[in-house]
Design an enzyme around this catalytic site. Sequence first.
Site, PDB file in Angstrom:
ATOM      1  N   ASP A 165      47.136  33.954  37.674  1.00 23.62           N
ATOM      2  CA  ASP A 165      47.597  35.215  37.076  1.00 23.62           C
ATOM      3  C   ASP A 165      48.143  34.961  35.672  1.00 23.62           C
ATOM      4  O   ASP A 165      47.839  35.672  34.716  1.00 23.62           O
ATOM      5  CB  ASP A 165      48.625  35.930  37.983  1.00 23.62           C
ATOM      6  CG  ASP A 165      49.732  35.023  38.499  1.00 23.62           C
ATOM      7  OD1 ASP A 165      49.648  33.787  38.298  1.00 23.62           O
ATOM      8  OD2 ASP A 165      50.684  35.544  39.118  1.00 23.62           O
ATOM      9  N   LYS A 213      46.197  28.769  42.411  1.00 21.32           N
ATOM     10  CA  LYS A 213      47.213  29.692  42.923  1.00 21.32           C
ATOM     11  C   LYS A 213      47.987  28.919  43.996  1.00 21.32           C
ATOM     12  O   LYS A 213      48.065  29.311  45.164  1.00 21.32           O
ATOM     13  CB  LYS A 213      46.519  30.958  43.487  1.00 21.32           C
ATOM     14  CG  LYS A 213      47.457  32.099  43.842  1.00 21.32           C
ATOM     15  CD  LYS A 213      48.089  32.803  42.651  1.00 21.32           C
ATOM     16  CE  LYS A 213      49.103  33.828  43.123  1.00 21.32           C
ATOM     17  NZ  LYS A 213      49.871  34.423  42.009  1.00 21.32           N
ATOM     18  N   ASP A 223      34.807  32.764  37.780  1.00 23.51           N
ATOM     19  CA  ASP A 223      33.985  33.952  37.550  1.00 23.51           C
ATOM     20  C   ASP A 223      34.790  34.972  36.747  1.00 23.51           C
ATOM     21  O   ASP A 223      34.324  35.509  35.738  1.00 23.51           O
ATOM     22  CB  ASP A 223      33.557  34.538  38.909  1.00 23.51           C
ATOM     23  CG  ASP A 223      32.745  35.808  38.757  1.00 23.51           C
ATOM     24  OD1 ASP A 223      31.836  35.826  37.908  1.00 23.51           O
ATOM     25  OD2 ASP A 223      33.026  36.783  39.483  1.00 23.51           O
TER      26      ASP A 223
HETATM   27  C1  IPM Z   1      28.234  35.203  37.240  1.00 21.21           C
HETATM   28  C2  IPM Z   1      27.882  36.448  38.014  1.00 21.21           C
HETATM   29  C3  IPM Z   1      27.501  36.052  39.427  1.00 21.21           C
HETATM   30  C4  IPM Z   1      28.697  35.370  40.052  1.00 21.21           C
HETATM   31  C5  IPM Z   1      26.998  37.222  40.305  1.00 21.21           C
HETATM   32  C6  IPM Z   1      25.842  37.965  39.684  1.00 21.21           C
HETATM   33  C7  IPM Z   1      26.646  36.762  41.691  1.00 21.21           C
HETATM   34  O1  IPM Z   1      28.952  37.326  37.980  1.00 21.21           O
HETATM   35  O2  IPM Z   1      27.346  34.329  37.118  1.00 21.21           O
HETATM   36  O3  IPM Z   1      29.349  35.097  36.756  1.00 21.21           O
HETATM   37  O4  IPM Z   1      29.606  36.022  40.569  1.00 21.21           O
HETATM   38  O5  IPM Z   1      28.731  34.142  40.032  1.00 21.21           O
HETATM   39 MG    MG Z   2      30.546  36.742  36.691  1.00 17.88          MG
END
Ligand code: IPM
Ligand code: MG
Length: 359
Positions: free
Chosen positions: A224, A192, A248
Amino acid sequence: MSKKILVLPGDGIGPEIVAEAIKVLDCLRHDHGLDVEVERGLIGGAAYDQTGKPLPDETLALAKAADSVLLGAVGGPAYDGLDRPLRPERGLLAIRSELELFGNLRPAILYPQLAAASALKPEVVSGLDIMIVRELTGGIYFGEPRGIRTLENGEREGYNTLVYRESEIERIGRLAFEIAARRNGRLCSVDKANVLEVTELWREVMNGLAPEYPAVDLSHMYVDNAAMQLVRAPKQFDVMVTTNMFGDILSDCASMLTGSIGMLPSASLDARSKGMYEPIHGSAPNIAGKGVANPLATILSVAMMLRYSLDQPDLARRVEDAVGTVLDQGLRTPDIHTPETRRVTTVEMGDAVLAALRD
Ligand code: IPM
Ligand code: MG
């Protein structure tokens, strides 16, 4: 010398899906000569219940001594009210950080048999094969300061810090360039940079690495737009590299292109390819204990372990082929079930993979 695998089932559906993956490991030991020892440990809410900590010292010591770790999932509503440092997720973040597992590989591959289970039209996703490389031990997940404070006027304020050093960007960048060089040579760095200085630096460092990898074509995309492109035309991507939080989010998004988040494995690697392997889905407390969870992401995580940490590419391929076979047979847990296929339980799916492995 036999290699040590530490298994951490965790919470929610974790124990159920990990049980199926252990059956696969046992089969590889007995029938295919895989020389590994399997130990078990506690993490997450299960660890908190027994020891008062989401990552007990004993688990960390076992993990450090192991050659690789297989993890189910952590978290659940019972633990939401705990102080933040005691919550299951903190155990997961701590083990990632303590083992320096900075490189998280999240492949999003569409098994052709599941084209109908994807949320997108078959022609948009058929043949999809993306590798998301997520930075896993830095960024806003770990940046200090962090917390919730009360201001002078009594209002509360939450704050986290998004911070990356050049060296952190460089090591995840190198991993991504190397992976892209072994695949189709296209690397898209997601940032970003139009708003966040941290990712302006991210982009600069990625550009600085590019001349060392002439076989890789580097491009950049704002996060985005990347989210939109993943849904609009996902096959444009080969390898994507991005920060912890963007990775994530984008990896959950990519999982739906493949039919179900229940299909996606991951590898988290340190600089020496020691790894922790886990499905990218969570502990799914709403379906825990019902025998409906899809064990395939965890079984495919074992395949990644065989490939990246145990140097057994042939066995990895065998496990992946066995998964392909059960899908060909039309077996489906509820998350990937469509009318013309056969609905099976978690255990039935695991047994079917075993039968395919034995053939
Ligand atoms: C992932 C999960 C984890 C993260 C959580 C459970 C802490 O969402 O492994 O993607 O955010 O990394
Ligand atoms: Mg995750």
